[in-house]
Scaffold this active site. Structure first.
Site, mmCIF file in Angstrom:
data_model
loop_
_atom_site.group_PDB
_atom_site.id
_atom_site.type_symbol
_atom_site.label_atom_id
_atom_site.label_comp_id
_atom_site.label_asym_id
_atom_site.label_seq_id
_atom_site.Cartn_x
_atom_site.Cartn_y
_atom_site.Cartn_z
ATOM 1 C CG LEU A 1 -1.822 -0.976 1.207
ATOM 2 C CD1 LEU A 1 -2.590 -0.853 2.679
ATOM 3 C CD2 LEU A 1 -3.022 -1.090 0.304
ATOM 4 C CG ASP A 2 -0.312 5.247 -1.572
ATOM 5 O OD1 ASP A 2 -0.890 5.361 -0.335
ATOM 6 O OD2 ASP A 2 -1.100 5.371 -2.623
ATOM 7 C CB VAL A 3 3.232 6.785 2.078
ATOM 8 C CG1 VAL A 3 3.504 7.820 3.501
ATOM 9 C CG2 VAL A 3 4.844 6.308 1.844
#
Length: 239
Positions: free
Chosen positions: A100-102
């Protein structure tokens, strides 16, 4: 298995640290002090360190409620790693199953079982991944039809697989996808001229994020969850 290897497999000791501990007489095997790292273990041997029995660390399957601001990486870079949220031995052996992105929150899977991971992310299978998106603008009425037909994202040569859109309210929607292109969910909404303000993954395949887990908390998967996930999924990339 050699005793020094057993110590490394059952503790956070490095090979050199294990030799030091052995040499100091801190390790017993079946009640007897053993100082040789080359000592060969037998089935049923009771190895103790400082009076506590040791056991090989088995394969682990973990569900984490990822908070915003953490990277799905093994080491901290610009942001802290999700691994810093997991308090287990031999943490360096673990990896995330997909990413998952930040800023995306929610369900992330963590394991040290490479074969299990491969079965989940195999492109031969298509696994539902469900996201709740909070949007900057109201969606057009035909958004559901467009996503179901597949949209051609910028930089791609093929449209996305059919995705199911469920409107939650005026500016939030639940999206179910079966693939994992880079930042796919954000890019899909961007193709409609909309910006995702917040993104939360609720489910992977048959397993939903445990409602009892607060952001940053984790738990081990049940055997049934481990087995169910192994039978589903496809590639995953930051949403």
């Amino acid at each position: 298995m050699r005793l020094d290897k057993y110590l490394c497999e059952s503790t956070d000791l490095t090979r050199s640290q294990a030799r030091t501990v052995l040499a100091s007489g801190e390790i017993t095997v079946n009640g007897e002090v053993v100082k040789r790292g080359t000592h060969i273990m037998q089935d049923g041997d009771d190895v103790q360190w400082e009076g506590e029995s040791l056991a090989i660390i088995g394969l682990r399957y973990i569900m984490l409620n990822k908070p915003a601001g953490y990277e799905c990486s093994l080491r901290n870079s610009q942001h802290p790693s999700v691994m810093s949220l997991i308090d287990v031995d031999k943490r360096d052996r673990l990896h995330t199953v997909g990413r998952l992105d930040v800023e995306t929150t929610g369900l992330i899977l963590i394991t040290d079982d490479g074969q299990w991971t491969h079965r989940i992310i195999s492109p031969r299978h298509r696994c539902d991944k469900v996201y709740l998106a909070t949007l900057a603008e109201t969606l057009p009425q035909n958004a559901g039809e467009l996503f179901l037909a597949g949209v051609l994202l910028e930089g791609e040569d093929k449209p996305t697989l059919p995705a199911v859109l469920e409107r939650v309210d005026e500016r939030s929607a639940r999206l179910t996808i079966q693939e994992g292109k880079y930042h796919q969910v954000r890019r899909m909404f961007a193709s409609l001229g909309n910006l995702v303000l917040a993104l939360h993954r609720e489910r992977i395949g048959p397993v939903s994020l445990d409602a009892d887990l607060q952001p940053g908390e984790s738990r081990y998967l049940t055997p049934a969850e481990v087995a169910a996930l192994a039978q589903s999924s496809d590639g995953d990339a930051p949403a």
